[in-house]
Design an enzyme around this catalytic site. Structure first.
Site, mmCIF file in Angstrom:
data_model
loop_
_atom_site.group_PDB
_atom_site.id
_atom_site.type_symbol
_atom_site.label_atom_id
_atom_site.label_comp_id
_atom_site.label_asym_id
_atom_site.label_seq_id
_atom_site.Cartn_x
_atom_site.Cartn_y
_atom_site.Cartn_z
ATOM 1 N N ASP A 1 -23.353 -32.825 -30.743
ATOM 2 C CA ASP A 1 -23.660 -31.218 -30.680
ATOM 3 C C ASP A 1 -23.016 -31.058 -29.636
ATOM 4 O OD1 ASP A 1 -25.149 -28.661 -30.337
ATOM 5 O OD2 ASP A 1 -25.316 -29.225 -32.586
ATOM 6 N N SER B 1 -21.639 -25.898 -30.903
ATOM 7 C CA SER B 1 -22.335 -25.885 -32.637
ATOM 8 C C SER B 1 -21.739 -25.018 -33.144
ATOM 9 C CB SER B 1 -24.085 -25.854 -31.580
ATOM 10 O OG SER B 1 -24.837 -26.643 -32.826
#
Length: 772
Positions: free
Chosen positions: A320, A79
Site C-alpha cells: 500500500d 491507496s
C-alpha cells in the site's frame, strides 16, 4: 470578459473502505469538469447536476465578468485515493464515463466479493465461537447498535461473523481477485457511453500514485567521506502522463489499462488485508483473459528501474502506498513544472481527506492515556508514518507562492528602467511599430549587448548560473534517454558534462565575466539553452495577460498575441520531452559518458534550436503587428527585447520553478468536516465506512450507498465554494446565489441517485427534509 482557468491538482488520501466515499467525491469532480467542457463548447449538459454547475459558470460570467473553465490536470493519490485517482484520470484523458464504476463499487466492494475463496470458513461451524466475540468487540468499538440502521444490522452481523471465522494469520482478501475487479472496472468504463476528453488539446494530464517497495531497493548517496554509501529506499511513485496530443489512432491516452491496473492494485494493497502485489499476479490474470500487455518491459523498466536493471522485477513485492506517503503532495508539486498556460490561471491544490484527524487504523485508548505495549508498536510501525501531518508540504507550496510574488514585484519595479535602457540601445528608429523577423533579430542583439554590459559583475554570476542550469538539464535528459538497462548513474553524466564544459574553456575567468560571454559560451547557449527561450515566451504571455486585465489592449488583439506566442512556444516545449527524441538520439545518450562532445552535438542537431528561433521570429513579428499601434505594441516589444535584463534579475529567484503557471498556489480541502451546508458533525454524523477502523463499508451495501451519496453531496458543497472563490477581486455573486445553487445541486443529486440507491430510503427522506 476575462478568460480564466481554474486548474485543480488533486491529492487523494488513503481511507480503506472510505474509497466508496471518495468515489462519490471524484465522480462529482468529473461532473464539474464535464459541465465546464460543455459550457466552453456550447453543448448541452447530460445531467441536471451538470446543468447546475453550468448555470454557476454562466452566473459568474454575467455578474463577475469572468469566463471560467475548470480543468483537472494533476492527480496524485495513495491507496484508496490512488485507486480513485486512476479511474478519474482515465475518464478525463479518454472521455470515458465513471457511471459504471458506481455499480461496481456498490456491488463488488463487499467482503463477500473481496475475500479469497480459500480464506473462507470451511463450513458453517468453523470457529463458531468467534462470532459473538467479534460482534461484541465491534459494538463496543463503534457504537454499532446506535449507528447502524436496523435493516442493515442483520447483514453486517452475518458478514462480520463469516469474516472472523475465515482464515487467520494470512491476508483474507484475494490479490488476483482484486486485480480482476480493477480490470473489470476499466473495461466497463471503456465500453460505456463516452465523450470527448475533458482537457483541451495540448494540455497535459499527470497522474502519480504512491507505492511501497516492501523489500526496498538500493540507492547511492554521495558523501564527502566515504565517497559513496548505499541506502535502502522503500518509496516508489508510479507516474503516467497524457501529453495532450492524440496517438497514432487519433485518441488521447494516459496509459495501457494493464499499466493502470498494475498501479491501482499496488497502491491499494493494504497490509494484512491483501497479499503484497507482484507483477506475476497481473501476468496470470491477463493470461487467463487472453489479453496482451504491449509495452510491458518498457513499463516495468520505468516503474521499477532498480529491479529491472538487476533483473529482479518479478521478485518485487509492492504494498500500500499510504504506508509511507499517505498525502502525496510532493509529486503533485513537481508536476507544476512546464504546464502550458494560454490565459490567466487560478491554480488550486485540492486534497481529499475522508476522515481528517483520525487514524485509518487505531487501537483502543484515549489521547490522555499512555499508549500500551501493542499500541506503541503498531503506532510506530504504521499509524505515525501514515498520518504524519502535511505541514511541510503546505509550507513548501507557500514558499513557492512567496517567491512568485517577489518575482512579480521585482519585474514591475525594474520595468521603467528596462524599457528606457532598451530604447537607448536601439537609438532612433522609425520602425519600432513595424517589426519584421530581420528587425527582431537586430534589435534583440543590441538589447542583449546592452543588458550584458549594464549588468557588470552580476553578469558573471548570472552566466555561470545559466551554464550550470543548462548542464544539469542536459545531464538529466541524457540520463533519461539512455534507459535504465544501459545508463550509468546520473552523477556520472553530470561529471562527464562538467568535464566537457571545462575542456571548452567555459569555466575560464574570461568566458563569462563582467565584459560579457566569450564566443564559445555564446555558441554553447545558442545550441543548448532551451529554457531561456521558454522563459522569454512565458514572460511575454504573462505580460499580455496583465495588459489585457488592465484594459490596455483589446481582448481580440490579446488573444491573437497569445496564439502567436504559444505557436512559437510549442516546438520548444516538445523538445523538453523524451518522446521527441528518436532511437539514434537514445544511442548517443548511451555513450555520452565516454563521448560527451559527440552526444551533445547530436542533441543540438536533433533539437535544431537555431531553426526554431528563425520560425519563432516569423510568428512573433506577425503577433506583434496584431496589436494596436502605439503604446500597447511598444510595451510588448520592449518586454520582449528587454527580457535579458529581467532574466538576469529573476533567474536566481527561480530555484528550479517553472515559469508557465506564474501564479501563487492556493490550497483547498474536501472533507466531511468542511461540507456543512446540509449537516454538520463531520464524518461521525454522515459516514458509515468509518466503522471497524475504516473497513466498515466492506460489510454492508447500505453502508456503501450511504457513503457514496454523501461523497457526491460533500463534493458538490465544496466544489461550488471553490469555483465561486475564483471571482475577481471586488466582485461577488448576488446575495443568496451560492446557497441557492447548492440547494439546486443537492436536489439534482438526490433525484439522480434515488432509483439506484435502494437500501437507504430513510437517508433520502432525511436529506430531503434537511436540504429543504
Amino acid at each position: 470578459m476575462r478568460e480564466k482557468e481554474l486548474r485543480l491538482a488533486l491529492v487523494c488520501y488513503g481511507g480503506i473502505s472510505l474509497a466508496v466515499y471518495m468515489h462519490g467525491i471524484t465522480k462529482e469532480i468529473w461532473h464539474l469538469a464535464r459541465a465546464s467542457r460543455a459550457y466552453v463548447a456550447g453543448d448541452e449538459c447530460e445531467t441536471e447536476s451538470e446543468a447546475v454547475y453550468r448555470r454557476l459558470l454562466e452566473c459568474m460570467a454575467q455578474e463577475g465578468d469572468v469566463h471560467l473553465r475548470v480543468l483537472v490536470d494533476i492527480i496524485a493519490g495513495a491507496s484508496a485515493g490512488g485507486l480513485n485517482g486512476i479511474f478519474l484520470a482515465q475518464a478525463i484523458s479518454r472521455g470515458q464515463t465513471l457511471e459504471p464504476l458506481t455499480k461496481l463499487w456498490l456491488e463488488n466492494a463487499d467482503v463477500e466479493q473481496l475475500v479469497d475463496p480459500e480464506a473462507k470458513a470451511g463450513n458453517r461451524f468453523s470457529k463458531l465461537w468467534a462470532t459473538p466475540i467479534a460482534w461484541a468487540w465491534a459494538s463496543r468499538q463503534s457504537g454499532l447498535e446506535e449507528t447502524v440502521e436496523p435493516a442493515a444490522r442483520a447483514e453486517v452481523r452475518s458478514k462480520l461473523g463469516a469474516f472472523v471465522r475465515g482464515r487467520w494469520f494470512e491476508p483474507p482478501f484475494a490479490g488476483a481477485g482484486f486485480t480482476a475487479l480493477i480490470l473489470d472496472a476499466l473495461d466497463a468504463m471503456a465500453t460505456g457511453p463516452g465523450g470527448p476528453p475533458l482537457l483541451p488539446d495540448g494540455q497535459p494530464l499527470d497522474l502519480m500514485v504512491t507505492v511501497t517497495d516492501f523489500h526496498g531497493h538500493p540507492e547511492r548517496l554521495k558523501l564527502h567521506s566515504p565517497d559513496e554509501v548505499m541506502e535502502t529506499e522503500h518509496r516508489l511513485t508510479l507516474g503516467f502522463t497524457d501529453r495532450g496530443l492524440p496517438d497514432a489512432d487519433g485518441v488521447r491516452t494516459i496509459a495501457d489499462p494493464a499499466e493502470l491496473a498494475f498501479a491501482a492494485r499496488a497502491t491499494a494493497s493494504f497490509p494484512g488485508a491483501f497479499p503484497p502485489f507482484h507483477v506475476g499476479e497481473l501476468d496470470a490474470v491477463l493470461a487467463e483473459r487472453e489479453r496482451e500487455w504491449p509495452g510491458r518491459d518498457d513499463f516495468l523498466a520505468r516503474a521499477l528501474p532498480r529491479h529491472h536493471a538487476a533483473s529482479h522485477v518479478e521478485s518485487a513485492a509492492l504494498i500500500d502506498g499510504s504506508v509511507l506517503a499517505n498525502a502525496p503532495f510532493r509529486p503533485a508539486v513537481n508536476a507544476l513544472r512546464n504546464r502550458p498556460a494560454r490565459r490567466e490561471v487560478d491554480r488550486r491544490f485540492v486534497y481529499i481527506d475522508p476522515h481528517p484527524g483520525k487514524r485509518s487504523f487505531r487501537l483502543s485508548g484515549g489521547a490522555a492515556e499512555l499508549p500500551g505495549f501493542f499500541q506503541t508498536i503498531f503506532g510506530a510501525m504504521s499509524d505515525i508514518p501514515r498520518e504524519q501531518p502535511i505541514r511541510d508540504n503546505l509550507e513548501s507550496i507557500e514558499a513557492r507562492s512567496q517567491r512568485i510574488e517577489r518575482m512579480r514585484s521585482l519585474t514591475d519595479a525594474i520595468r521603467p528602467e528596462v524599457e528606457a535602457a532598451v530604447e537607448d540601445a536601439l537609438g532612433s528608429t522609425f520602425f519600432l511599430d513595424s517589426p519584421t523577423p530581420a528587425r527582431l533579430v537586430s534589435w534583440r542583439a543590441k538589447a542583449h549587448e546592452r543588458a550584458t554590459k549594464g549588468a557588470g559583475y552580476a553578469f558573471a554570476s548570472y552566466g555561470h548560473l545559466k551554464l550550470n542550469s543548462v548542464s544539469e538539464e542536459l545531464a538529466i535528459l541524457l540520463h533519461s534517454l539512455a534507459g535504465p538497462a544501459h545508463r550509468p548513474s546520473l552523477p556520472a553524466y553530470r561529471d562527464a558534462i562538467a568535464g566537457y564544459v571545462s575542456e571548452q574553456g567555459l569555466r575560464d575567468m574570461h568566458a563569462l565575466s563582467a565584459n560579457g560571454a566569450s564566443d564559445a559560451a555564446v555558441l554553447f547557449f545558442r545550441r543548448h539553452d532551451l529554457r531561456f527561450r521558454i522563459r522569454r515566451l512565458r514572460f511575454l504571455a504573462r505580460r499580455i495577460e496583465a495588459m489585457e486585465q488592465a484594459g490596455e489592449v483589446p481582448r481580440e488583439a490579446a488573444q491573437t498575441m497569445r496564439e502567436g506566442l504559444f505557436d512559437a512556444l510549442t516546438p520548444y516545449l516538445d523538445r523538453q520531452s523524451d518522446d521527441f527524441f528518436d532511437e539514434p538520439s537514445r544511442a548517443a545518450a548511451r555513450i555520452a559518458v565516454e563521448q560527451t562532445g559527440a552526444a551533445l552535438d547530436w542533441v543540438a542537431q536533433t533539437r535544431g534550436l537555431a531553426a526554431l528561433d528563425d520560425a519563432a521570429d516569423v510568428r512573433l513579428a506577425t503577433a506583434f503587428t496584431a496589436l494596436p499601434k502605439g503604446d500597447a505594441r511598444r510595451r510588448m516589444l520592449l518586454a520582449y527585447l528587454g527580457f535579458p535584463f529581467y532574466d538576469i534579475a529573476i533567474l536566481p529567484l527561480l530555484q528550479g520553478e517553472g515559469l508557465d503557471e506564474f501564479d501563487p498556489v492556493k490550497v483547498d480541502r474536501i472533507a466531511p468536516e468542511d461540507a456543512r451546508a446540509i449537516r454538520s458533525g463531520g464524518a461521525e454524523a454522515t459516514l458509515k465506512g468509518i466503522q471497524f477502523n475504516s473497513f466498515g463499508a466492506f460489510f454492508s451495501r447500505a453502508y456503501r450507498e450511504n457513503d457514496y451519496l454523501w461523497g457526491r453531496l460533500h463534493g458538490a458543497d465544496r466544489l461550488i465554494d471553490i469555483v465561486a472563490s475564483t471571482m475577481p477581486a471586488g466582485r461577488t455573486l448576488r446575495p443568496g446565489a451560492i446557497a441557492g445553487m447548492k440547494r439546486e445541486l443537492f436536489r439534482a443529486i438526490l433525484a439522480e441517485e434515488r432509483d439506484r440507491l435502494k437500501h437507504v430510503p430513510e437517508l433520502f427522506d432525511a436529506l430531503e427534509r434537511e436540504v429543504g
